[in-house]
Design a protein around this motif. Structure first.
Motif, PDB file in Angstrom:
ATOM      1  N   LEU A 204      49.768  39.767  23.897  1.00 61.73           N
ATOM      2  CA  LEU A 204      49.534  40.086  25.300  1.00 61.73           C
ATOM      3  C   LEU A 204      48.609  41.284  25.382  1.00 61.73           C
ATOM      4  CD1 LEU A 204      53.085  39.704  26.884  1.00 61.73           C
ATOM      5  CD2 LEU A 204      51.212  38.058  26.850  1.00 61.73           C
ATOM      6  N   LEU A 205      47.899  41.389  26.478  1.00 61.59           N
ATOM      7  CA  LEU A 205      46.990  42.505  26.689  1.00 61.59           C
ATOM      8  C   LEU A 205      47.787  43.806  26.732  1.00 61.59           C
ATOM      9  CD1 LEU A 205      44.101  43.432  27.291  1.00 61.59           C
ATOM     10  CD2 LEU A 205      44.625  43.117  29.712  1.00 61.59           C
TER      11      LEU A 205
ATOM     12  N   GLU B  23      47.723  44.023  37.258  1.00 58.78           N
ATOM     13  CA  GLU B  23      48.073  42.611  37.183  1.00 58.78           C
ATOM     14  C   GLU B  23      47.917  42.085  38.598  1.00 58.78           C
ATOM     15  OE1 GLU B  23      51.856  41.833  35.358  1.00 58.78           O
ATOM     16  OE2 GLU B  23      51.124  42.427  33.376  1.00 58.78           O
TER      17      GLU B  23
ATOM     18  N   GLN C 294      43.291  39.278  30.522  1.00 59.93           N
ATOM     19  CA  GLN C 294      44.060  38.142  30.035  1.00 59.93           C
ATOM     20  C   GLN C 294      44.587  37.362  31.221  1.00 59.93           C
ATOM     21  OE1 GLN C 294      47.541  38.908  27.602  1.00 59.93           O
ATOM     22  NE2 GLN C 294      47.398  36.877  26.714  1.00 59.93           N
TER      23      GLN C 294
ATOM     24  N   TRP D 223      40.493  30.799  29.419  1.00 63.62           N
ATOM     25  CA  TRP D 223      41.825  30.754  28.817  1.00 63.62           C
ATOM     26  C   TRP D 223      42.165  29.303  28.522  1.00 63.62           C
ATOM     27  CZ3 TRP D 223      46.186  28.062  30.178  1.00 63.62           C
ATOM     28  CH2 TRP D 223      47.359  28.399  29.503  1.00 63.62           C
TER      29      TRP D 223
ATOM     30  N   SER E  18      44.349  34.408  23.125  1.00 63.79           N
ATOM     31  CA  SER E  18      44.587  35.849  23.079  1.00 63.79           C
ATOM     32  C   SER E  18      43.831  36.517  24.216  1.00 63.79           C
ATOM     33  CB  SER E  18      44.081  36.423  21.751  1.00 63.79           C
ATOM     34  OG  SER E  18      44.814  35.880  20.683  1.00 63.79           O
ATOM     35  N   PRO E  19      44.136  37.772  24.495  1.00 67.05           N
ATOM     36  CA  PRO E  19      43.357  38.500  25.494  1.00 67.05           C
ATOM     37  C   PRO E  19      41.884  38.555  25.086  1.00 67.05           C
ATOM     38  CG  PRO E  19      45.281  39.775  24.822  1.00 67.05           C
ATOM     39  CD  PRO E  19      45.190  38.597  23.897  1.00 67.05           C
ATOM     40  N   ILE E  20      41.030  38.683  26.058  1.00 65.40           N
ATOM     41  CA  ILE E  20      39.605  38.869  25.789  1.00 65.40           C
ATOM     42  C   ILE E  20      39.307  40.354  25.919  1.00 65.40           C
ATOM     43  CG2 ILE E  20      37.258  38.427  26.603  1.00 65.40           C
ATOM     44  CD1 ILE E  20      38.180  35.595  27.271  1.00 65.40           C
ATOM     45  N   GLU E  21      38.883  40.944  24.806  1.00 61.11           N
ATOM     46  CA  GLU E  21      38.540  42.360  24.781  1.00 61.11           C
ATOM     47  C   GLU E  21      37.070  42.467  24.403  1.00 61.11           C
ATOM     48  OE1 GLU E  21      41.678  45.116  23.442  1.00 61.11           O
ATOM     49  OE2 GLU E  21      42.627  43.319  22.602  1.00 61.11           O
TER      50      GLU E  21
ATOM     51  N   ILE F  77      46.027  37.373  36.659  1.00 61.56           N
ATOM     52  CA  ILE F  77      45.213  37.965  35.614  1.00 61.56           C
ATOM     53  C   ILE F  77      45.595  39.430  35.411  1.00 61.56           C
ATOM     54  CG2 ILE F  77      43.314  38.618  37.169  1.00 61.56           C
ATOM     55  CD1 ILE F  77      41.460  37.620  34.771  1.00 61.56           C
TER      56      ILE F  77
END
Length: 172
Positions: free
Chosen positions: A30-31, A37, A75, A124, A129-132, A166
Motif C-alpha cells: 500500500l502507498l 485519500e 494508488q 491500476w 503496487s502504488p505508482i511512485e 485514490i
C-alpha cells in the motif's frame, strides 16, 4: 530444477506446518504515508451482465487542494474488486470534469476520459503496487485540478455498487 523434480517425483508433499513461511502482511504494497485519500461524491451502480458485459464510467474526484501541490505517488483504492477490471488515472487540470458529472460524480466515458482533455498519469490492475514517480520528479496539481478515474467494470449477474477512490502523496 532438480529440487522441483525431486519434490514432484515424491508426489508433491505439502511438508511440515512448522516449516511453513508466514504470509506477508496484506498491507504491504500500500502507498506509504498518503496525504489525501479521495473518493467520488457517490457510489456507482453497475448494470447486471446480460445485454452488455462491460461498462466504462469516469469518476471525477476533487482532491481538496487549496494550493498547488506536487504529486509524487498515488494508488487506486479499489472498492468492489468483483467488478473493477482496471482503472486509468488522469488529471483534469481545469476541473471541467465536474461539469460533465452526474450528482454521484460519474459520467459515461470510453477509450479515455471522454470529452475531457485530461493527462494520463498511470493505471491500476488487480495486484498493482502504488505508482511512485522517480526521485526528484513529481506532477503538478493546481487547486482546481481534479483526478479522473476511468473505470472498466466487468459485469456480473447482479448489480453492484462501487466507490473506488485514490490515495495521493505529495512532495515536500
Amino acid at each position: 530444477i532438480a529440487l522441483i523434480e525431486e519434490w514432484a517425483d515424491a508426489g508433491g508433499p505439502i511438508g511440515s506446518i512448522e516449516d511453513a513461511v508466514s504470509l506477508p502482511d496484506p498491507r504491504v504494497g500500500l502507498l506509504s504515508d498518503p496525504d489525501v485519500e479521495a473518493f467520488p461524491a457517490g457510489r456507482y451502480t453497475t448494470s447486471p451482465a446480460g445485454e452488455i458485459e462491460d461498462e466504462f464510467i469516469c469518476f471525477t474526484i476533487d482532491p481538496g487542494l487549496t494550493e498547488a501541490e506536487w504529486l509524487e505517488a498515488f494508488q487506486v483504492i479499489p472498492d468492489d474488486v468483483a467488478v473493477v477490471h482496471h482503472v486509468l488515472v488522469g488529471i483534469d487540470h481545469e476541473g471541467t470534469s465536474a461539469e460533465l458529472a452526474n450528482p454521484d460524480g460519474t459520467y459515461p466515458c470510453f477509450g479515455g476520459f471522454g470529452e475531457l482533455d485530461a493527462s494520463f498519469i498511470g493505471g491500476w490492475i488487480p495486484g498493482a503496487s502504488p505508482i511512485e514517480f522517480p526521485e526528484y520528479s513529481a506532477y503538478r496539481l493546481n487547486p482546481e485540478s481534479r483526478v479522473v478515474l476511468q473505470m472498466h467494470y466487468h459485469l456480473v449477474d447482479e448489480q453492484r455498487e462501487d466507490g473506488t477512490g485514490i490515495a495521493l502523496r505529495f512532495a515536500d
